[in-house]
Structures are given as C-alpha cells and as structure tokens.
Write an enzyme that holds these catalytic residues in place. Structure first.
Site, PDB file in Angstrom:
ATOM      1  N   CYS A 132      65.781 -39.117 -16.911  1.00  0.00           N
ATOM      2  CA  CYS A 132      66.580 -39.102 -18.144  1.00  0.00           C
ATOM      3  C   CYS A 132      67.305 -40.430 -18.338  1.00  0.00           C
ATOM      4  O   CYS A 132      68.312 -40.699 -17.687  1.00  0.00           O
ATOM      5  CB  CYS A 132      67.579 -37.948 -18.096  1.00  0.00           C
ATOM      6  SG  CYS A 132      68.651 -37.890 -19.544  1.00  0.00           S
ATOM      7  N   CYS A 188      70.891 -40.109 -19.701  1.00  0.00           N
ATOM      8  CA  CYS A 188      71.868 -39.679 -18.687  1.00  0.00           C
ATOM      9  C   CYS A 188      72.196 -40.822 -17.718  1.00  0.00           C
ATOM     10  O   CYS A 188      73.354 -41.044 -17.381  1.00  0.00           O
ATOM     11  CB  CYS A 188      71.337 -38.524 -17.843  1.00  0.00           C
ATOM     12  SG  CYS A 188      70.446 -37.256 -18.715  1.00  0.00           S
ATOM     13  N   ASP A 189      71.185 -41.509 -17.241  1.00  0.00           N
ATOM     14  CA  ASP A 189      71.366 -42.411 -16.098  1.00  0.00           C
ATOM     15  C   ASP A 189      71.177 -43.898 -16.398  1.00  0.00           C
ATOM     16  O   ASP A 189      71.457 -44.735 -15.544  1.00  0.00           O
ATOM     17  CB  ASP A 189      70.378 -42.015 -14.972  1.00  0.00           C
ATOM     18  CG  ASP A 189      70.612 -40.586 -14.493  1.00  0.00           C
ATOM     19  OD1 ASP A 189      71.778 -40.165 -14.504  1.00  0.00           O
ATOM     20  OD2 ASP A 189      69.639 -39.909 -14.132  1.00  0.00           O
TER      21      ASP A 189
END
Ligand code: NDP
Length: 312
Positions: A135, A138-139
């Site tokens: 992701c 997200c990261d």
C-alpha cells in the site's frame, strides 16, 4: 436451538467496527466476529497518518484497539471465529463458524475485507513492514527521497508508481508482460513521468536484505538476465482478492469478485444482508471509506430490522 441474533457483523476492520458502533448505539445488540487477522489490513501497516482525528498519526494496531474499545463500550459483543459457510436461502440466516458452531441472524453485515495478493517469495514475508508493502498511500511517506520498486502492470501499480514518484528519488516499475494492463490514460501518465523507469518482461526473483530491503533481484524473462536494483522499498501491486468465498453461493459479485451492492447503498442481492468496506470496494480501499460504508450498513440494517418479518 440457537438463539436468533438481530445482527451479526463479519469482520473486525474499520468497516466492521464502525458498523458495530452505530448498531450498538441503536440498540441492535450486534455480535461481531473477527477472523484470523483481528483489526484487518490496518494491523499490518505501520503508521496511519491519513485517518482524520489523529493529528499526530497512530499505529494501525493502536487505532484498531480504539475502534474495538469504542464498539464494546456500547455493548458490541466481539468474538473470534471465521465464518466458513452460510445459508442465506432461509430466514433467519444461518452462518457456520470454523469451530463448527452454527449461528442464526436476522441480518448480517459482511465486512470481511480483501487481502492483497503476494508474489509468494519467502523474503517477502520476512521483510514485510521492513520495506515490503502492498500500500503506497499507507507506507509511501516512509520512502521519501529513496529509491523504490513497484511490481504489477494494472491500474493499482500505475497509481502507486505515480504516487510514489512524487515522493521518492526514483521508482522502478516491474511489469511481467510486454505491456501493462492498466488503462491507457494511466499508462500514459506513467510513461510521461521521468521519475518512473518501467521494465517490461521483468519479474522479481528475490528480495535482498536481512533487516530491511536493500535491493531487488529482477529477471528479464526474455533475455534471462538478472539485474540487481538497489532500493529500500518494494511495493507489491498485483491485485487484491476480496474475501468472499463463504458467501459466493448466494451473494452476487462483480467481474472482479467484489460484492455488488445496490448503487448508493450497502444492500446486497439478499434482503437483510449488507456489505461494507473493501469486500465491496475495488476503487478506494481506504480505512476512512471503509468506515463510511460500515456506518451506512448499520443504518440500513437498523431500517431493515424495523420492518415486519419477511415471509420466505
Ligand atoms: P489487476 O488485476 O488489474 O492487475 C494486476 C497486475 O499485476 C497485472 O498487470 C498482472 O500481470 C500483475 N501480476 C499479477 N500477478 C503477478 C505476479 N505474480 N508477478 C508480477 N505481476 C503480477 O489489479 P489492480 O489491483 O491493478 O486493479 C484491480 C481493479 O481495480 C482493476 O479493474 C483496475 O482497473 C481497478 N483500479 C482502478 C483504479 C482507478 O480507476 N483509479 C485504481 C486501481 C485499481 P498480467 O497483466 O501479466 O496478468
């Protein structure tokens, strides 16, 4: 004879817990079953910085603890168990747990999420959360100014590469075929971006690094040559698999396997069965959108339960 529960919620991610908070506050006495990954996909991500309300960010597991505590505060009963089989042809609905226990419910919210597909390399598991991610939103932030590799040829890989190209020093996109599957417009954006180097006919052979990702060993499937790409991140973007298996005999899914809901609602093809979160969302897949549909599902279940019983 099993007790007939008003509402069973399947799934312990943001969609399931938000549904539980709303349903419990409405007096529906929900019972929520969390499966093998309590907390859902968020518990396998690092810091969550884009969920509104946490001004300093929060770790995925801590956020899911808050979700659970809030749902329990209003009376949600949280249980652990995987629903392996259902019978939605009769009313009340029947659900079978992996323990063999049989449950009966007047209404069900399916919020069992989706699982990222993985390459299946041993190093991928070992380095998950240490450079390996599924992701970028997200990261990606943790790879600011670094070199990363993205694997995949679909819209997700294109989108993640473009997102990362804004943050990272360099993005290497590895596509296993001679062309991408992504939509034309996304491909054009990728090819125009000078920060993205696209490698066709190229697959990941191994991920190098003990504590963190240090390099990705790539193989050209035609020339059979290997290249070591130095990178600190590997984003696997080869698709997601909605966790629909137990529901497939009854619930209508779309071409990609996501549960189909009536537009603008969470209603499935079966009365009183609702779907929320990633299991019905091939597009956004964010905690906040999952929570939004969880809320919708609870409100719709409440409305359903106010109606007189249906004759089946
Ligand atoms: P897709 O299934 O569309 O694409 C998966 C890609 O990963 C394919 O290129 C496939 O290669 C490749 N792949 C699969 N397995 C491997 C493997 N083991 N090694 C290397 N590569 C592999 O998944 P997406 O998640 O990209 O998209 C899912 C759906 O969501 C699509 O319909 C897409 O259009 C949609 N979507 C839409 C977006 C938008 O509109 N903004 C954003 C993201 C997704 P191959 O082609 O060789 O099979």
């Amino acid at each position: 004879m099993s007790t007939i529960l008003p509402l069973i919620i399947i799934g312990g991610g943001p969609a399931g817990y938000t549904a539980a908070i709303y349903a419990a506050r409405a007096g529906l006495c929900p019972v929520l079953y969390q499966g093998p990954n309590p907390g859902g996909q968020l518990t396998i991500t690092g810091e969550v910085e884009n969920y509104p309300g946490y001004r300093n960010g929060i770790t995925g597991p801590a956020m899911m603890e808050d979700f659970q505590a809030q749902a329990e505060r209003f009376g949600t009963v949280v249980k652990t168990g995987t629903i392996t089989q259902v019978d939605f042809s009769t009313y009340p609905r029947r659900l079978i747990l992996d323990s063999g226990e049989s449950l009966l419910a007047q209404s069900v919210i399916i919020a069992a999420g989706a699982s990222a597909k993985w390459l299946g390399l041993p190093a991928e598991k070992r380095l998950y959360g240490r450079g390996v991610s599924a992701c970028a939103i997200c990261d990606g932030f943790f790879f600011k100014g670094k070199t990363v590799v993205v694997v995949g040829g679909g819209d997700t890989a294109a989108e993640e590469s473009l997102y990362l190209a804004n943050l990272c020093k360099k993005v290497h996109l590895l596509v296993r075929k001679g062309q991408m599957r992504a939509s034309k417009i996304m491909q054009e954006r990728v090819f125009k971006n000078t920060n993205i180097q696209t490698w066709f006919h190229t697959e990941v052979r191994d991920i190098i690094g003990q504590e963190h990702v240090e390099a990705v060993e790539a193989i050209d499937a035609i020339a059979q040559t290997t290249t070591m790409i130095e990178a600190t991140g590997l984003f696997v973007a080869i698709g997601h698999q909605p966790n629909t298996l137990p529901f497939l005999p009854y619930i209508t899914v779309d071409r990609q396997g996501y549960i189909q809901t009536k537009p603008g609602t969470t209603q499935t093809n079966i009365p009183g069965i609702f779907a929320a979160g990633d299991i019905q969302d091939p597009h956004y897949r964010q905690a906040v959108t999952a929570a939004g549909t969880g809320c919708m599902a609870a409100l719709e279940a409440e409305r359903f339960l106010q109606q007189p019983p249906i004759n089946f």
